[in-house]
Design an enzyme around this catalytic site. Structure first.
Site, PDB file in Angstrom:
ATOM      1  CG  ASN A 114      -2.109   0.965   1.161  1.00  0.00           C
ATOM      2  OD1 ASN A 114      -2.457   1.267   0.070  1.00  0.00           O
ATOM      3  ND2 ASN A 114      -2.283   1.714   2.114  1.00  0.00           N
ATOM      4  CB  THR A 164      16.520 -20.150 -24.262  1.00  0.00           C
ATOM      5  OG1 THR A 164      16.881 -19.833 -22.982  1.00  0.00           O
ATOM      6  CG2 THR A 164      14.742 -19.937 -24.453  1.00  0.00           C
ATOM      7  CE  LYS A 166      15.963 -17.362 -27.238  1.00  0.00           C
ATOM      8  NZ  LYS A 166      15.111 -16.359 -26.336  1.00  0.00           N
ATOM      9  CE  LYS A 168      11.471 -14.846 -26.829  1.00  0.00           C
ATOM     10  NZ  LYS A 168      11.293 -13.659 -25.767  1.00  0.00           N
ATOM     11  CE  LYS A 192      14.215 -20.054 -19.570  1.00  0.00           C
ATOM     12  NZ  LYS A 192      13.262 -19.392 -20.486  1.00  0.00           N
ATOM     13  CG  ASP A 194      11.991 -17.553 -24.303  1.00  0.00           C
ATOM     14  OD1 ASP A 194      11.530 -16.760 -23.339  1.00  0.00           O
ATOM     15  OD2 ASP A 194      12.701 -17.504 -25.147  1.00  0.00           O
ATOM     16  CG  HIS A 285      11.920 -16.567 -17.096  1.00  0.00           C
ATOM     17  ND1 HIS A 285      11.776 -15.363 -17.159  1.00  0.00           N
ATOM     18  CD2 HIS A 285      12.883 -16.821 -18.250  1.00  0.00           C
ATOM     19  CE1 HIS A 285      12.369 -14.855 -18.048  1.00  0.00           C
ATOM     20  NE2 HIS A 285      13.119 -15.554 -18.682  1.00  0.00           N
ATOM     21  NE  ARG A 286      16.292 -11.883 -14.167  1.00  0.00           N
ATOM     22  CZ  ARG A 286      17.395 -10.990 -13.636  1.00  0.00           C
ATOM     23  NH1 ARG A 286      17.332 -10.413 -12.572  1.00  0.00           N
ATOM     24  NH2 ARG A 286      18.231 -10.861 -14.518  1.00  0.00           N
ATOM     25  CG  HIS A 318      16.333 -16.700 -15.813  1.00  0.00           C
ATOM     26  ND1 HIS A 318      16.806 -16.842 -17.082  1.00  0.00           N
ATOM     27  CD2 HIS A 318      15.665 -17.947 -15.707  1.00  0.00           C
ATOM     28  CE1 HIS A 318      16.347 -17.661 -17.658  1.00  0.00           C
ATOM     29  NE2 HIS A 318      15.709 -18.739 -16.911  1.00  0.00           N
ATOM     30  CB  SER A 370      19.730 -16.845 -19.263  1.00  0.00           C
ATOM     31  OG  SER A 370      19.098 -16.891 -20.525  1.00  0.00           O
TER      32      SER A 370
END
Length: 441
Positions: A114, A164, A166, A168, A192, A194, A285-286, A318, A370
């Protein structure tokens, strides 16, 4: 006569307590506060403590029905930020009773839910939290942790390698599985999904899981190594997320994945509990972190999100790459990398660590490097992150002109060479490029 005088009250009269001695059970917070012009730092700091704990803008009758001294947050120390005008580090102590056990969701709702829109503040950033052992012990934490993961994979003495897949978005499930197989066969430990690969019209989740499982088992049979693919279980509902994790377990794969910020801490903690109960590793993953942590004077530093993830649960997360960044950023990044891995970390402001942090043997999390890295970065990455890390090359694998498998071979050979050179006493920072050139012959 009335019991108290109504009207707006200064927060500092109740919530600024510079003589307060913090308790071992308090949650401590370090906020970077930029007050509005004319607002004293003591009032701004007290406002943060009040609005993130028991306070409101006036005295209320029901204050007399409880013990504010027991439950209120306290601003106990303020220091100006060197080199910044009108910025202060404000330290706030929160009694542990304010927080639900085992709930990162409740902790963040209280501390940052808040107060960030508060009018007296021009900007506010949560720089760090000290989580007391008494609260940490109410969390499961990572499903397995670094040592158990190494034992499951039977891989020791080096960083783990990932990639990762690709592009993706847009591949069919079968072509996606083919790329997974080629990378794993070439020598990577993991591939991985994506972060935005969930269950889209061009590739539904169940088809992807099936073809990736086939790729994993085929690569394992050919290489004699345990392999994995981070199957992204993130979904629109918690029930659907768990359904996907259950299917992954039934296929016999070793690891699933979750986008913990977009998915939410409640969903993440539920998935982490499921993963421990069912022997699945959990890659985190962030996605969306920069919305929260990129501004230097507002939001929340990633080290806070990293601590929260270790409590909520994840085996990998990550954590940036460091390579090519300024030295100061390198120290800051390694500060929160060590927060993820180590059991105890001393306060060190040069690394962004505002408090001592003791994890009471909660399992550690492997940091994942990464984003934009390739084989020439391998010496620096090996030196900076050490063995307990995951080095993930997407374009740095799939961009090899000879194909996916040769790209994976190049990364594995470079990593093995760097680890061997380091173990033989070479200086990777000085000799790294020569080591890579010699390895290529």
């Amino acid at each position: 006569s009335v019991g108290f005088k109504a009207g707006v009250k200064d927060y500092k009269l109740t919530y600024y307590t510079p003589d307060y001695q913090t308790l071992d059970t308090d949650i401590l917070a370090a906020f970077r506060v930029t007050p509005q012009p004319g607002v004293p730092p003591e009032e701004a700091g007290a406002a943060v403590a009040a609005e993130s704990s028991t306070g409101t803008w006036t005295t209320v009758w029901t204050d007399g029905l409880t013990s504010l001294d027991r439950y209120k947050g306290r601003c106990y120390h303020i220091e100006p930020v060197a080199g910044e005008e009108n910025q202060y580090i404000v330290y706030v102590a929160y009694p542990l009773d304010l927080f639900e056990e085992g709930s990162v969701t409740n902790m963040f709702t209280s501390i940052v839910g808040n107060v960030f829109g508060f009018k007296a503040l021009r900007a506010l950033r949560l720089e760090d939290l000290r989580i007391p052992p008494a609260y940490i012990k109410t969390f499961q934490g990572p499903p397995h942790g670094i040592q158990v993961e190494r034992d499951k994979l039977n891989k020791y003495g080096r960083p783990l390698l990932g990639c990762t897949i690709k592009p993706k978005l847009g591949l069919s499930a079968k072509n996606y599985g083919r790329a997974v197989y080629e990378c794993l066969r070439g020598g990577l430990d993991f591939t991985k999904d994506d972060e935005n690969v969930n269950s889209q019209p061009f590739m539904r989740w169940r088809d992807r899981f099936l073809f990736c499982a086939e790729a994993i088992f085929k690569a394992q049979a050919e290489t004699g190594e345990i392999k994995g693919h981070y199957l992204n279980a993130t979904a629109g509902t918690c029930e659907e997320m768990i359904k996907r994790a259950v299917f992954a377990r039934e296929l016999g794969v070793p690891i699933v994945m979750h986008d913990y910020l977009t998915g939410g801490f409640t969903a993440n903690t539920s998935l982490a509990h499921y993963c421990r109960d069912n022997g699945l590793l959990l890659h985190i993953h962030r996605a969306m972190h920069a919305v929260i942590d990129r501004q230097k004077n507002h939001g929340m530093h990633f080290r806070v999100l990293a601590k929260a993830l270790r409590m909520s649960g994840g085996d990998h997360i990550h954590a940036g790459t460091v390579v090519g960044k300024l030295e100061g950023e390198r120290d800051i990044t390694l500060g929160f990398v060590d927060l993820l891995r180590d059991d105890y970390l001393e306060k060190d402001r040069s690394r962004g660590i505002y408090f001592n942090q003791f994890w009471v043997s909660m399992p550690g999390v492997l940091p994942v490097a990464s984003g934009g890295i390739h084989v020439w970065h391998m010496p620096a990455l090996t030196e900076i992150f050490g063995d307990d890390s995951v080095l993930q090359f997407g374009g740095g694998t799939l961009g090899h002109p000879w194909g996916n498998a040769p790209g994976a071979v190049a990364n594995r050979v470079a990593l093995e060479a760097c680890v061997q050179a380091r173990n033989e006493g070479y200086d990777l920072a000085r000799d790294g490029n020569d080591i890579i050139r010699e390895t290529c012959q």
